[in-house]
Structures are given as structure tokens and as C-alpha cells.
Motif scaffolding. Sequence first.
Motif, PDB file in Angstrom:
ATOM      1  N   GLU A 164      77.738 104.926  13.725  1.00  0.00           N
ATOM      2  CA  GLU A 164      77.158 105.290  12.424  1.00  0.00           C
ATOM      3  C   GLU A 164      76.556 106.697  12.425  1.00  0.00           C
ATOM      4  OE1 GLU A 164      72.607 103.452  12.679  1.00  0.00           O
ATOM      5  OE2 GLU A 164      74.066 102.602  11.296  1.00  0.00           O
ATOM      6  N   ARG A 165      76.376 107.282  13.613  1.00  0.00           N
ATOM      7  CA  ARG A 165      75.794 108.624  13.674  1.00  0.00           C
ATOM      8  C   ARG A 165      76.791 109.707  13.286  1.00  0.00           C
ATOM      9  NH1 ARG A 165      73.790 107.791  19.764  1.00  0.00           N
ATOM     10  NH2 ARG A 165      75.994 107.191  19.789  1.00  0.00           N
ATOM     11  N   ASN A 166      78.062 109.480  13.612  1.00  0.00           N
ATOM     12  CA  ASN A 166      79.040 110.547  13.369  1.00  0.00           C
ATOM     13  C   ASN A 166      80.392 110.049  12.865  1.00  0.00           C
ATOM     14  OD1 ASN A 166      80.107 109.387  15.675  1.00  0.00           O
ATOM     15  ND2 ASN A 166      79.414 111.030  17.034  1.00  0.00           N
ATOM     16  N   GLY A 167      80.546 108.726  12.714  1.00  0.00           N
ATOM     17  CA  GLY A 167      81.792 108.186  12.196  1.00  0.00           C
ATOM     18  C   GLY A 167      82.909 108.068  13.208  1.00  0.00           C
ATOM     19  N   ASP A 168      82.638 108.332  14.493  1.00  0.00           N
ATOM     20  CA  ASP A 168      83.674 108.212  15.518  1.00  0.00           C
ATOM     21  C   ASP A 168      84.104 106.754  15.693  1.00  0.00           C
ATOM     22  OD1 ASP A 168      83.729 110.886  16.049  1.00  0.00           O
ATOM     23  OD2 ASP A 168      82.557 110.783  17.903  1.00  0.00           O
ATOM     24  N   VAL A 169      85.394 106.559  15.914  1.00  0.00           N
ATOM     25  CA  VAL A 169      85.921 105.248  16.276  1.00  0.00           C
ATOM     26  C   VAL A 169      85.840 105.141  17.798  1.00  0.00           C
ATOM     27  CG1 VAL A 169      87.941 103.742  16.273  1.00  0.00           C
ATOM     28  CG2 VAL A 169      87.457 105.191  14.286  1.00  0.00           C
ATOM     29  N   LEU A 170      85.074 104.175  18.298  1.00  0.00           N
ATOM     30  CA  LEU A 170      84.861 104.010  19.732  1.00  0.00           C
ATOM     31  C   LEU A 170      85.462 102.682  20.191  1.00  0.00           C
ATOM     32  CD1 LEU A 170      81.145 105.196  20.077  1.00  0.00           C
ATOM     33  CD2 LEU A 170      83.237 106.565  20.319  1.00  0.00           C
ATOM     34  N   PHE A 171      86.475 102.756  21.016  1.00  0.00           N
ATOM     35  CA  PHE A 171      87.061 101.558  21.617  1.00  0.00           C
ATOM     36  C   PHE A 171      86.252 101.226  22.867  1.00  0.00           C
ATOM     37  CE2 PHE A 171      90.472 103.654  19.303  1.00  0.00           C
ATOM     38  CZ  PHE A 171      91.010 102.595  18.585  1.00  0.00           C
ATOM     39  N   TYR A 172      85.876  99.950  23.020  1.00  0.00           N
ATOM     40  CA  TYR A 172      84.978  99.634  24.126  1.00  0.00           C
ATOM     41  C   TYR A 172      85.324  98.356  24.883  1.00  0.00           C
ATOM     42  CZ  TYR A 172      82.916  96.195  20.983  1.00  0.00           C
ATOM     43  OH  TYR A 172      82.739  95.128  20.132  1.00  0.00           O
ATOM     44  N   ASP A 173      86.292  97.569  24.414  1.00  0.00           N
ATOM     45  CA  ASP A 173      86.574  96.318  25.121  1.00  0.00           C
ATOM     46  C   ASP A 173      88.038  95.942  24.938  1.00  0.00           C
ATOM     47  OD1 ASP A 173      85.805  94.041  26.699  1.00  0.00           O
ATOM     48  OD2 ASP A 173      85.940  92.834  24.888  1.00  0.00           O
ATOM     49  N   ILE A 174      88.664  95.539  26.043  1.00  0.00           N
ATOM     50  CA  ILE A 174      90.032  95.023  26.033  1.00  0.00           C
ATOM     51  C   ILE A 174      89.959  93.607  26.572  1.00  0.00           C
ATOM     52  CG2 ILE A 174      92.380  95.328  26.884  1.00  0.00           C
ATOM     53  CD1 ILE A 174      91.685  98.298  27.345  1.00  0.00           C
ATOM     54  N   GLY A 181      93.127  90.998  22.677  1.00  0.00           N
ATOM     55  CA  GLY A 181      92.421  91.719  21.631  1.00  0.00           C
ATOM     56  C   GLY A 181      91.796  93.001  22.142  1.00  0.00           C
ATOM     57  N   VAL A 182      91.580  93.925  21.210  1.00  0.00           N
ATOM     58  CA  VAL A 182      90.898  95.184  21.494  1.00  0.00           C
ATOM     59  C   VAL A 182      89.773  95.316  20.479  1.00  0.00           C
ATOM     60  CG1 VAL A 182      91.114  97.698  21.563  1.00  0.00           C
ATOM     61  CG2 VAL A 182      93.004  96.246  22.376  1.00  0.00           C
ATOM     62  N   GLU A 183      88.591  95.679  20.955  1.00  0.00           N
ATOM     63  CA  GLU A 183      87.443  95.790  20.069  1.00  0.00           C
ATOM     64  C   GLU A 183      87.017  97.255  19.946  1.00  0.00           C
ATOM     65  OE1 GLU A 183      84.282  93.114  21.062  1.00  0.00           O
ATOM     66  OE2 GLU A 183      85.627  91.397  21.214  1.00  0.00           O
ATOM     67  N   TYR A 184      86.596  97.604  18.736  1.00  0.00           N
ATOM     68  CA  TYR A 184      86.072  98.935  18.506  1.00  0.00           C
ATOM     69  C   TYR A 184      84.922  98.858  17.516  1.00  0.00           C
ATOM     70  CZ  TYR A 184      88.592  99.143  14.007  1.00  0.00           C
ATOM     71  OH  TYR A 184      89.045  98.898  12.728  1.00  0.00           O
ATOM     72  N   LEU A 185      84.147  99.921  17.469  1.00  0.00           N
ATOM     73  CA  LEU A 185      83.087 100.059  16.475  1.00  0.00           C
ATOM     74  C   LEU A 185      83.153 101.460  15.894  1.00  0.00           C
ATOM     75  CD1 LEU A 185      80.576 101.924  17.799  1.00  0.00           C
ATOM     76  CD2 LEU A 185      80.229  99.836  19.115  1.00  0.00           C
ATOM     77  N   ILE A 186      82.529 101.621  14.741  1.00  0.00           N
ATOM     78  CA  ILE A 186      82.372 102.940  14.135  1.00  0.00           C
ATOM     79  C   ILE A 186      80.938 103.388  14.406  1.00  0.00           C
ATOM     80  CG2 ILE A 186      82.536 104.309  12.041  1.00  0.00           C
ATOM     81  CD1 ILE A 186      85.148 103.011  12.313  1.00  0.00           C
ATOM     82  N   ALA A 205      75.831 102.948  21.220  1.00  0.00           N
ATOM     83  CA  ALA A 205      76.285 103.521  19.946  1.00  0.00           C
ATOM     84  C   ALA A 205      75.944 102.538  18.830  1.00  0.00           C
ATOM     85  CB  ALA A 205      77.786 103.773  19.975  1.00  0.00           C
ATOM     86  N   PRO A 206      75.120 102.939  17.861  1.00  0.00           N
ATOM     87  CA  PRO A 206      74.798 102.040  16.749  1.00  0.00           C
ATOM     88  C   PRO A 206      76.037 101.773  15.895  1.00  0.00           C
ATOM     89  CG  PRO A 206      73.925 104.243  16.337  1.00  0.00           C
ATOM     90  CD  PRO A 206      74.444 104.249  17.742  1.00  0.00           C
ATOM     91  N   ARG A 207      76.221 100.515  15.529  1.00  0.00           N
ATOM     92  CA  ARG A 207      77.414 100.108  14.795  1.00  0.00           C
ATOM     93  C   ARG A 207      77.237 100.356  13.301  1.00  0.00           C
ATOM     94  NH1 ARG A 207      76.553  94.033  17.166  1.00  0.00           N
ATOM     95  NH2 ARG A 207      76.725  94.526  19.386  1.00  0.00           N
ATOM     96  N   ARG A 208      78.215 100.976  12.699  1.00  0.00           N
ATOM     97  CA  ARG A 208      78.158 101.151  11.251  1.00  0.00           C
ATOM     98  C   ARG A 208      78.193  99.790  10.578  1.00  0.00           C
ATOM     99  NH1 ARG A 208      82.217 105.279   8.457  1.00  0.00           N
ATOM    100  NH2 ARG A 208      80.668 106.740   9.313  1.00  0.00           N
ATOM    101  N   LYS A 225      88.801 107.613  22.120  1.00  0.00           N
ATOM    102  CA  LYS A 225      87.371 107.717  22.381  1.00  0.00           C
ATOM    103  C   LYS A 225      86.768 106.350  22.701  1.00  0.00           C
ATOM    104  CE  LYS A 225      86.253 111.798  19.594  1.00  0.00           C
ATOM    105  NZ  LYS A 225      85.397 112.337  18.500  1.00  0.00           N
ATOM    106  N   GLY A 226      85.825 106.371  23.612  1.00  0.00           N
ATOM    107  CA  GLY A 226      84.990 105.215  23.889  1.00  0.00           C
ATOM    108  C   GLY A 226      83.580 105.708  24.125  1.00  0.00           C
ATOM    109  N   PRO A 227      82.609 104.816  24.231  1.00  0.00           N
ATOM    110  CA  PRO A 227      81.257 105.260  24.571  1.00  0.00           C
ATOM    111  C   PRO A 227      81.255 105.975  25.918  1.00  0.00           C
ATOM    112  CG  PRO A 227      81.296 102.946  23.890  1.00  0.00           C
ATOM    113  CD  PRO A 227      82.719 103.351  24.073  1.00  0.00           C
TER     114      PRO A 227
END
Length: 317
Positions: A264-274, A257-262, A182-185, A113-115
Motif C-alpha cells: 500500500e506504500r507504493n503499489g508494488d506487486v510483491l510475490f511472497y509464497d509458492i 498456488g502463488v500468493e502476492y500482495l499489493i 509490507a502493509p497489504r493494500r 518483485k518480492g519483499p
Amino acid sequence: MSASLPDLAVVYEHPEWFEPLFRALDRHGVSYVKVPLAGGSFDPAGSPAPATVVFSRVAMSSFLREPEHPIFYAQSLFEHWQGLGTRVVNASALNIDTSKARQMSLIARLGLKGPATRVAHRQADIPAAAQGLRFPVLVKADIGGAGAGITRYETPEKLAEAAGEKWCPVGVNGISLIQEYAPRRDGKVTRVETLNGKYLYALDIESPGDAFDLCPADACLVRPGAPTLTMTKANPSPEIIAAVERIAVEGGLEVGGVEYLIDERNGDVLFYDINGLSNFVANPVQVLGFDPHDTLVDWLKAIVAEEKIKRGGERAA
């Protein structure tokens, strides 16, 4: 090639970012040469590589510092050296590093998953491309670095106004990404560093507000206007580590590196940057308990040894 070649050439653009790497090379007794890209030229019918192994440290953010940036020149230079049989470490990462659109396609192709994202060819295409996305959205340049120009738009009307006036971020290749915000947890993102397709370490990065310039390295943190970052060692789940390693392998990242965020609305792990350029964290021993530059240099030394054996065998044949 001459046996007197240095073992390693480090090819880079930023004049300060790689001092920790150079110090590690000195500690390990590696013979190396620094090759800044500024002022470079090469002969397509000649110009052998300056060392047994070349290490690419090309930063996508270089276009922010110099209009005549070296990103595309470096691709041509590395392909030239590779054509002559030289091992160019991390040149394989440039294809994915030079396009956030390709990054998001890879993430989706791997079933991760990503945004929600749309890619637009022209600024005029941005409002239509954004239809169906949940606002607010972020607009990003396809080739970006250091959070370059990322802008948040709260409504379709604000986005259309900016696109109409050509205020939206665009890459040096003319491509823009429109991405659901996507708001970050806990206000943080996690950056996972890899080496040779394997997990090296992970870092939680917290920033004030919605800062997008999240480079954690020494030289990044002292820049005027850089956000105040809080960095702590992270421990991603085995599932996330496995996903990151798949991204690194499929994306051709030898060091990156690979960046992701959680979300905060639903707990999904979103990968967004390589990111194909790893500067590593400032104060690594304090933050991580070890210096990843030492691990990197040990790996580079092994590659140099392999290349020398291979070249010795080719000469014998």
C-alpha cells in the motif's frame, strides 16, 4: 505391474483436508486408494506404487501436527516410485515447496518483485543478516505452512534480543528468513491457483490485523483459533497471471498456488509464497461459480489414461 491396480493413489498426511477431493473422485467414478503417510514404510528393493498414478498431497504444515512429520520421508518415497517408472503427480513441487528461501530466489530470478529478504543459517546469524532491511521485519521458518510461527519485530534491538534467546522462528531444517514487512493494500492478499502451469482461479483473502494463517479451505476454517477470513473471487491483471504461470512452470508446480500482495506504500506487486498444496476454497461454487475439484479430477483422469496407453505400449514392445 498388475492390471488390477487402482487408477490413482492419493498420498496425504492430513486426515480431513482432502474429503472434497475424494468426493469429486467418487462423482467422476475414478478408482482410487487413499494412502495416509502415517505408519508408512517401503522396501528400496521392492514396494511398487499402489496405483497407476500417484498424486502427492503432502502438506508443509505437517510438522506442526506431528514431530515425526512425513515431509522428507515422502520425498524419498516418491523418488523410489518414480525410479520404478510411476508417474507421481506434483512430486516435482516438493523442491520449491520445502523452502521459502528457494521460493524467493526463484521469484527474483524471474525478474519479479518480492519483499526484501535475507536467509540465515542459525539464529545467531539473524541480526547481522537483517542489517540494511527496513523495519519492521518478519521472521519466517524456511519450511512453513499455515503461517507457522511468523513473527514481526519492530526494531533491530527486539530482533537481536529474540535471536539471542533463540525465540525466533526456525524451520525444521534450521533455516530462517528475515523479510521486510509490507502493509497489504485493503488488508488483503491474493492467492492464484494454477493447474498444469495454467491459471485456474484467483482469490482475494482478507483477514483481521496481520494474520498470516490464510488457508481458505473448508477444513482450515474450522480449526480452533483460525482467523476469520473473507474470501472473494479476484481478477488479476494479465501481467500478474502471466507472472504466476511462469512461477508455476519454473517451480515445477503441477497443482499449486502463488500468493502476492499489493504494497500500500507504493503499489508494488510483491510475490511472497509458492504453495505446492492446493486445498481450494471453501464453498467454491458460491465463491467462484464452479468447483475446481472437478477440473482437477478431469486432468488427473487424462494423466491416468496417458499412463495406461504408455504401459500398454511398453508391454507390447
